[in-house]
Structures are given as C-alpha cells and as structure tokens.
Design an enzyme around this catalytic site. Structure first.
Site, PDB file in Angstrom:
ATOM      1  N   ASP A   8       0.859  -1.315  -0.022  1.00  0.00           N
ATOM      2  CA  ASP A   8      -0.032   0.034  -0.122  1.00  0.00           C
ATOM      3  C   ASP A   8       0.788   1.199  -0.040  1.00  0.00           C
ATOM      4  O   ASP A   8       1.999   0.920   0.263  1.00  0.00           O
ATOM      5  CB  ASP A   8      -0.756  -0.196   1.222  1.00  0.00           C
ATOM      6  N   LEU A   9       0.394   2.409  -0.426  1.00  0.00           N
ATOM      7  CA  LEU A   9       1.133   3.779  -0.256  1.00  0.00           C
ATOM      8  C   LEU A   9       0.882   4.659   0.902  1.00  0.00           C
ATOM      9  O   LEU A   9       1.686   4.501   1.876  1.00  0.00           O
ATOM     10  CB  LEU A   9       0.913   4.581  -1.565  1.00  0.00           C
ATOM     11  N   ASP A  10      -0.166   5.169   1.003  1.00  0.00           N
ATOM     12  CA  ASP A  10      -0.585   6.027   2.068  1.00  0.00           C
ATOM     13  C   ASP A  10      -0.713   5.420   3.329  1.00  0.00           C
ATOM     14  O   ASP A  10      -1.264   4.482   3.463  1.00  0.00           O
ATOM     15  CB  ASP A  10      -1.814   6.804   1.687  1.00  0.00           C
ATOM     16  N   ASP A 236      -2.341  -0.389   6.038  1.00  0.00           N
ATOM     17  CA  ASP A 236      -2.670   0.157   7.244  1.00  0.00           C
ATOM     18  C   ASP A 236      -4.057   0.511   7.484  1.00  0.00           C
ATOM     19  O   ASP A 236      -4.365   0.757   8.511  1.00  0.00           O
ATOM     20  CB  ASP A 236      -1.718   1.452   7.434  1.00  0.00           C
TER      21      ASP A 236
END
Length: 286
Positions: A8-10, A236
């Site tokens: 995932d990124l953010d 997250d």
C-alpha cells in the site's frame, strides 16, 4: 518463499503522505534483487502512483483505485472493474446535493468539483472554531496531498462526466465534518453491487463490489503464475484488509488500527519509521 510483495502507499510506504524514504527504497531494491515481484496496491489512481516511481530503476505493476484497475509496468490497463456508469452518476449527484467533496477516478484523470477546495478549507476553519486547541497541520497536509495528485482536474459538475465515454472506476467522498461524512456513507449503504471502504479517517470510497485489492491481487498473482501463499502484503487501513487476509504473509503498519493489526501475521513499525523496510529486512533474513 515470498515471490510477490504487495505494498500500500498512503500510511504504509509513504512518509508523511509524500515521500518514499531511502531505507524503504533500498529494501524494495533488495527484494527485487532476490527475484521478488514488487506490486503497488493503492487507493490512488495508477498514474498518480506510477509518478512516485519515475526516478526508480524499475516500474511496478499498479493495483489502483482500491483494486478497480490493474496496470502493467508500461502503464497499460490489464484489468478493470468499473462502476456501472448510470449508478456512478447517480451517486455523484447525491454527493453534490449534499455538498460533499468527491473525486471521480476515470482513465487518465481525477475529477473533483470546483467547489471542493473552498469547501475543505471551510471545514478546516470550522474545526478550528469548535476545537481551538486542535493542530491543523495534519489536516492541511491531507488537503495538499489531495490537490497534488497527478492529472487532477476541477469540473463544474458531475454532469460533465455524463458527456464522456470514460468509465468511472472509483468515487472518493471526503470531509472533515464527521457527521456529514457519516450521513453521506449512510445514503449508499443499501445500494446493491457496490462496496464502501475507508482508506482514511476522513473518507470513504464507492466502488464495484467485485473491485478490491484482494480480488486484484488474486488476478495478478494468477497472471504472474504465483501462488497466493507465496505473496506478502503490507497495509494500514480497511481498504487493505481484503489483500492482507489472503496473502501468505501479511504485515500491518505500526500506525494501523488494532483491528487491522489483529488479522496480520506481523506488525511492523509506522510509516514514518520505515516500517515497510523493517518488514522486508525481516523476511529477507529468513
């Protein structure tokens, strides 16, 4: 043996929502050198995610818009699960009528209403009035990230999207007004064939019920002839759950909610502490 790593990124790979740290970069490159396929799985549009890797020595597969799209490393669309167009338009109409900020993700473009920027800053100002001790830096950073996305454009109305032939892959609703956000969510909760997922405290996404990071990871792993048991995933938030639950090895960020952490095999450090690198370094040692 891990053969594919989905990130995932953010809140996961990105530090403060903007940067990939040197330690995270080095860890990803170390995984690549071991022959591991590194895949980005994000709620962002593919082109916005790809832009983050423009200076990298490799380009990854991108599972974008929470699994509604999969683009190959060359940027070509491999798979998609768009919203039914008339349903998407009707939901955008509701968001405008309720004066909620939204983003419509179409191929090659992110569209937001012209009133959106003013609206979000008004909501921040209202927060300051009702909670004068609140630190607004985080909220302002969130707005900066939203408006800093690649190929981001303001439109006068959702009706502009009626006039295009573009598919609508995902709709993001966003507000700093908790009651307004909850009310918006409730208006879509009984609509068949859509899923509502959250990628942050101040948003929710409307997407096809077959569009998820988990489904997209399954499709991509099959394409690459990799068993899910040989896949690792790191995330997250609640839009990551579908891939965290099916991957052979899963890691939750230290900044993730307890519910996310409880379903994972491993809890790493936070995104601001190079948690992705910490996880990669740990499993590469095994």
């Amino acid at each position: 043996m891990i053969k594919l790593l989905a990130l995932d990124l953010d809140g996961t790979l990105l530090d403060k929502g903007k940067y990939i740290s040197k330690r995270n970069i080095d860890a990803i490159l170390a995984a690549k050198q071991k022959g591991i396929e590194v895949v980005i799985a994000t709620g962002r549009a593919n082109f916005d995610a790809q832009n983050l890797f423009k200076d990298f020595p490799f380009t990854p597969w991108i599972i974008g818009t929470n699994g509604a799209t999969i683009h190959n490393p060359s940027g070509e669309l491999f798979h998609s699960v768009p919203l039914e167009k008339s349903l998407a338009i009707s939901m955008l109409k509701v968001l405008e009528e309720n004066h909620l900020y939204y983003e419509a993700f179409i191929e090659g473009e992110i569209c937001a209403p012209q009133y959106g920027q003013k609206l979000l800053f008004e909501e921040i100002a209202q927060l300051k009035k009702t909670e004068p001790e609140i630190d607004l830096d985080h909220f302002q950073l969130e707005v900066e990230i939203q408006f800093g996305q690649s190929e981001f454009h303001f439109i006068s109305s959702y009706q502009k999207l009626v006039e295009t032939n573009s598919e609508i892959y995902n709709i993001l609703a966003y507000s700093f007004d908790e009651d307004k956000l909850k009310n918006g969510w409730s208006q879509f909760s009984d609509i068949p064939n859509i899923t509502i997922v959250q990628s942050g405290v101040h948003n929710f996404h409307l997407q096809h019920n077959q569009a998820s990071k988990g489904n997209a990871l399954t499709i991509l792993a099959r394409k690459l002839q990799i068993d899910l048991v040989d896949c690792a995933a790191v995330g997250d938030n609640y839009n990551d759950l579908s891939m965290l639950e099916i991957a052979g090895l899963s890691a939750a960020m230290g900044n993730a909610d307890k519910e996310i952490q409880e379903v994972c095999d491993f809890v790493t450090k936070s995104n601001n502490e190079d948690g992705v690198a910490y996880f990669i370094e740990a499993f590469l040692k095994d």
